[in-house]
Motif scaffolding. Structure first.
Motif, PDB file in Angstrom:
ATOM      1  N   LYS A   1      -8.070  -0.885  -5.195  1.00  0.00           N
ATOM      2  CA  LYS A   1      -9.151  -1.250  -4.283  1.00  0.00           C
ATOM      3  C   LYS A   1      -8.788  -2.459  -3.423  1.00  0.00           C
ATOM      4  CE  LYS A   1     -11.432  -3.987  -7.830  1.00  0.00           C
ATOM      5  NZ  LYS A   1     -12.550  -4.109  -8.717  1.00  0.00           N
ATOM      6  N   GLU A   2      -7.741  -3.202  -3.786  1.00  0.00           N
ATOM      7  CA  GLU A   2      -7.322  -4.371  -3.020  1.00  0.00           C
ATOM      8  C   GLU A   2      -6.294  -4.032  -1.942  1.00  0.00           C
ATOM      9  OE1 GLU A   2      -7.781  -7.655  -6.584  1.00  0.00           O
ATOM     10  OE2 GLU A   2      -5.836  -6.736  -6.207  1.00  0.00           O
ATOM     11  N   LEU A   3      -5.843  -2.795  -1.912  1.00  0.00           N
ATOM     12  CA  LEU A   3      -4.866  -2.377  -0.913  1.00  0.00           C
ATOM     13  C   LEU A   3      -5.536  -2.247   0.447  1.00  0.00           C
ATOM     14  CD1 LEU A   3      -2.883   0.309  -2.898  1.00  0.00           C
ATOM     15  CD2 LEU A   3      -2.152  -1.996  -2.325  1.00  0.00           C
ATOM     16  N   PRO A   4      -4.758  -2.354   1.535  1.00  0.00           N
ATOM     17  CA  PRO A   4      -5.346  -2.190   2.872  1.00  0.00           C
ATOM     18  C   PRO A   4      -5.935  -0.803   3.052  1.00  0.00           C
ATOM     19  CG  PRO A   4      -3.044  -2.889   3.001  1.00  0.00           C
ATOM     20  CD  PRO A   4      -3.341  -2.654   1.576  1.00  0.00           C
ATOM     21  N   MET A   5      -6.777  -0.689   4.069  1.00  0.00           N
ATOM     22  CA  MET A   5      -7.445   0.586   4.341  1.00  0.00           C
ATOM     23  C   MET A   5      -6.445   1.622   4.822  1.00  0.00           C
ATOM     24  SD  MET A   5     -10.896  -0.465   6.329  1.00  0.00           S
ATOM     25  CE  MET A   5     -10.222  -1.734   7.351  1.00  0.00           C
ATOM     26  N   LEU A   6      -6.831   2.871   4.658  1.00  0.00           N
ATOM     27  CA  LEU A   6      -6.045   3.944   5.215  1.00  0.00           C
ATOM     28  C   LEU A   6      -6.149   3.905   6.732  1.00  0.00           C
ATOM     29  CD1 LEU A   6      -7.086   6.861   2.843  1.00  0.00           C
ATOM     30  CD2 LEU A   6      -4.943   5.597   2.830  1.00  0.00           C
ATOM     31  N   LYS A   7      -5.180   4.476   7.405  1.00  0.00           N
ATOM     32  CA  LYS A   7      -5.188   4.478   8.861  1.00  0.00           C
ATOM     33  C   LYS A   7      -6.427   5.186   9.408  1.00  0.00           C
ATOM     34  CE  LYS A   7      -2.053   5.201  12.689  1.00  0.00           C
ATOM     35  NZ  LYS A   7      -0.741   5.659  13.104  1.00  0.00           N
ATOM     36  N   SER A   8      -6.890   6.204   8.708  1.00  0.00           N
ATOM     37  CA  SER A   8      -8.072   6.930   9.166  1.00  0.00           C
ATOM     38  C   SER A   8      -9.350   6.107   8.993  1.00  0.00           C
ATOM     39  CB  SER A   8      -8.202   8.253   8.411  1.00  0.00           C
ATOM     40  OG  SER A   8      -8.359   7.991   7.027  1.00  0.00           O
TER      41      SER A   8
END
Length: 168
Positions: free
Chosen positions: A89-96
């Motif tokens: 949950k701490e990872l960056p958002m998906l490109k979409s």
């Protein structure tokens, strides 16, 4: 008539023999290519096996421990702390999932920079026009203009093609 029919049959047999020979020759060439490809595949598989064996030797824990002890002063390696690990949950958002930037602000700032450099060029002399254009170029270098699609129905120059989205 019998002689003409014989000549036609001889011609057909010769043509059939020629076609059969070319088909056989092509099949032999394809067989050679298949054998060559099989040999290349075997070589690649052998190389992969060799690299796996080399990796197993290089990543042996005893060897790595000796290397850590030998280069500990230079590398200053430390164990990874549990707080250094990241949860999903701490990872960056998906490109979409990235929000779309507001393009109207970028358009306004790019147009105002162009207008300001044009006004500076008309009000000042040739020397100050160069300075104003340089300042305008620096301002537009920071804010990249957003390409706009050409209006429909107008003729486009081949050198003046603009790209961009087709949103209206």
């Amino acid at each position: 008539m019998l002689k003409t029919f014989d000549l036609v049959l001889i011609g057909v047999m010769t043509a059939t023999a020629a076609v059969t020979y070319t088909i056989k020759h092509r099949a032999e060439l394809k067989l050679e290519e298949v054998r060559r490809l099989e040999a290349e595949i075997k070589l690649e598989k052998d190389t992969i096996d060799l690299l796996k064996a080399d990796w197993a030797l290089q990543s042996q824990p005893n060897r790595l421990e000796r290397l850590v002890k030998a280069y500990n002063e230079e590398l200053k390696l430390q164990p990874t702390e549990s707080t250094a690990l990241v949860h999903a949950k701490e990872l960056p958002m998906l490109k979409s999932e990235v929000p779309v930037p507001d393009v109207t602000e970028a358009k306004v700032s790019a147009k105002s920079a162009t207008v300001a450099s044009a006004k500076g060029a008309t009000e000042a002399g040739a020397k100050s026009a160069t300075v104003a254009n340089a300042k305008g170029a620096q301002a537009t270098a920071k804010v990249q203009p957003i390409p706009m699609p050409a209006p429909r129905g107008e003729a486009e120059d081949a050198d003046q093609i603009e790209t961009g989205s087709v949103e209206e």
